[in-house]
Design a protein around this motif. Sequence first.
Motif, PDB file in Angstrom:
ATOM      1  N   PHE A 145      38.969  40.653 -44.934  1.00 16.96           N
ATOM      2  CA  PHE A 145      37.620  41.217 -45.003  1.00 16.96           C
ATOM      3  C   PHE A 145      36.661  40.405 -44.126  1.00 16.96           C
ATOM      4  CE2 PHE A 145      33.360  41.296 -46.904  1.00 16.96           C
ATOM      5  CZ  PHE A 145      33.101  42.664 -46.873  1.00 16.96           C
ATOM      6  N   ALA A 146      36.727  39.073 -44.266  1.00 17.43           N
ATOM      7  CA  ALA A 146      35.835  38.224 -43.467  1.00 17.43           C
ATOM      8  C   ALA A 146      36.189  38.301 -41.989  1.00 17.43           C
ATOM      9  CB  ALA A 146      35.927  36.776 -43.959  1.00 17.43           C
ATOM     10  N   ARG A 178      33.062  37.106 -34.505  1.00 18.89           N
ATOM     11  CA  ARG A 178      34.128  36.158 -34.199  1.00 18.89           C
ATOM     12  C   ARG A 178      33.577  34.756 -33.954  1.00 18.89           C
ATOM     13  NH1 ARG A 178      39.028  37.822 -30.267  1.00 18.89           N
ATOM     14  NH2 ARG A 178      39.271  39.246 -32.037  1.00 18.89           N
ATOM     15  N   ASN A 226      37.383  40.709 -40.282  1.00 10.25           N
ATOM     16  CA  ASN A 226      37.084  41.985 -39.641  1.00 10.25           C
ATOM     17  C   ASN A 226      35.628  42.412 -39.765  1.00 10.25           C
ATOM     18  OD1 ASN A 226      39.763  43.451 -38.692  1.00 10.25           O
ATOM     19  ND2 ASN A 226      40.246  42.343 -40.566  1.00 10.25           N
ATOM     20  N   THR A 227      34.819  41.654 -40.507  1.00  6.09           N
ATOM     21  CA  THR A 227      33.408  42.012 -40.673  1.00  6.09           C
ATOM     22  C   THR A 227      32.466  40.974 -40.066  1.00  6.09           C
ATOM     23  OG1 THR A 227      33.396  40.994 -42.884  1.00  6.09           O
ATOM     24  CG2 THR A 227      33.826  43.369 -42.759  1.00  6.09           C
ATOM     25  N   LEU A 228      32.858  39.717 -40.069  1.00  3.68           N
ATOM     26  CA  LEU A 228      31.997  38.673 -39.526  1.00  3.68           C
ATOM     27  C   LEU A 228      32.156  38.581 -38.008  1.00  3.68           C
ATOM     28  CD1 LEU A 228      32.555  35.796 -42.131  1.00  3.68           C
ATOM     29  CD2 LEU A 228      30.666  37.438 -42.035  1.00  3.68           C
ATOM     30  N   ARG A 247      42.990  40.803 -37.191  1.00  4.64           N
ATOM     31  CA  ARG A 247      41.910  41.707 -36.790  1.00  4.64           C
ATOM     32  C   ARG A 247      42.503  43.075 -36.493  1.00  4.64           C
ATOM     33  NH1 ARG A 247      37.064  39.202 -35.749  1.00  4.64           N
ATOM     34  NH2 ARG A 247      36.374  40.954 -34.467  1.00  4.64           N
TER      35      ARG A 247
END
Length: 361
Positions: A61-62, A68, A64-66, A327
């Motif tokens: 989750f982190a 890079r 793919n949402t935060l 990712r």
Amino acid sequence: MSSIAQASSPTLSTALNWWNRLLTLLPLGFIAWLALQLSEHPAIAKTGLSALTLAMFAGMFAGNTLPRGWLTPLASGMQVARHHMLRLGVALYGLRLTFDAIVALGLAGVLIPLAMLVSTLLLGTWIGVKLLGLERREALVVSAGSAVCGAAAAIAMASVVKTDNRQTAVAVATVVLFGTVGMVLYPYLFDLAVGHMHMAVSERTFGIFTGATLHEVAQVIASGKMVSDATADAAVVAKMVRVLALGPLLLIMALWTRTSERKQGLDTGAAGWSGLLRSVPWFALGFVAVMAINSAGMVPHAWKPGLIALDNWLLATAMLAIGLQTRLIDLVRTGRAPMILAGMLFVFLIAGGAALCWFAA
């Protein structure tokens, strides 16, 4: 004085590098600890989600949402977790098992994983070359990732048969994708077989199936624990049969590669052998050594709870790091043919492994 300073400079640089890695491990280790605590909460525990699965999903989750750039400072810590901590965690998993556990699995617990390894490797190479038009080396690397032990096997095979970086990255991406799908899917397959179809599938048999067919060691442990501890224990033993087979497999492939290059008039030198030695799965040998120590009763009973808690934390941290580096956009960009091959092998592993376990039961 200058010579002393020059001699101490590399040592100081190495020490600072490891200190930086340890500092970047702190947030990862804390989140892994939180996953361990959450997994014991009654609301989470009844879902069957283990701490390893929670850590993996939190990382995905982190990752793919935060942005890079936010995760870049943690890169060195993630590398330590994914490589060193995972291998140490797998070795320490031997504290949960004894050689009696291998005997309890019976001959099927050894033959089924080996049969799936050989058949998957041969089928994958044939499909990849004959039907999908891949180079034999690339087909071998993708197939090894599915047949043996996931990304570690794909990377080890790539170093022996000498694929390029793109081919290796694609093979690792297919393992991450289908291994993650399998990790989540397998517990539901057990529930479907036992709870809805009322099939006589024991937790031990399903553990052998899991260990003989799922990709990564960490995925095997996480998926097995979602069913039961007994399933996880059987799955790890069956998985170690495949992992230990990596050494002989790499030796065979190294000999094949050297023979092929000699026929083409290429000088291989000693690099192939040094790469082979670096690819030996020492963590699997460590697992056997720890299990032998445990079987001999040499581990004080009072130490075991703490050591097992440490092992759970090591594995959870490793799963978090794996999730952070997974990712989805990178998986989409991998190549169509390798992804199709990995998908076909994923279906074969489930169907073929289930058939073998049913026949052996």
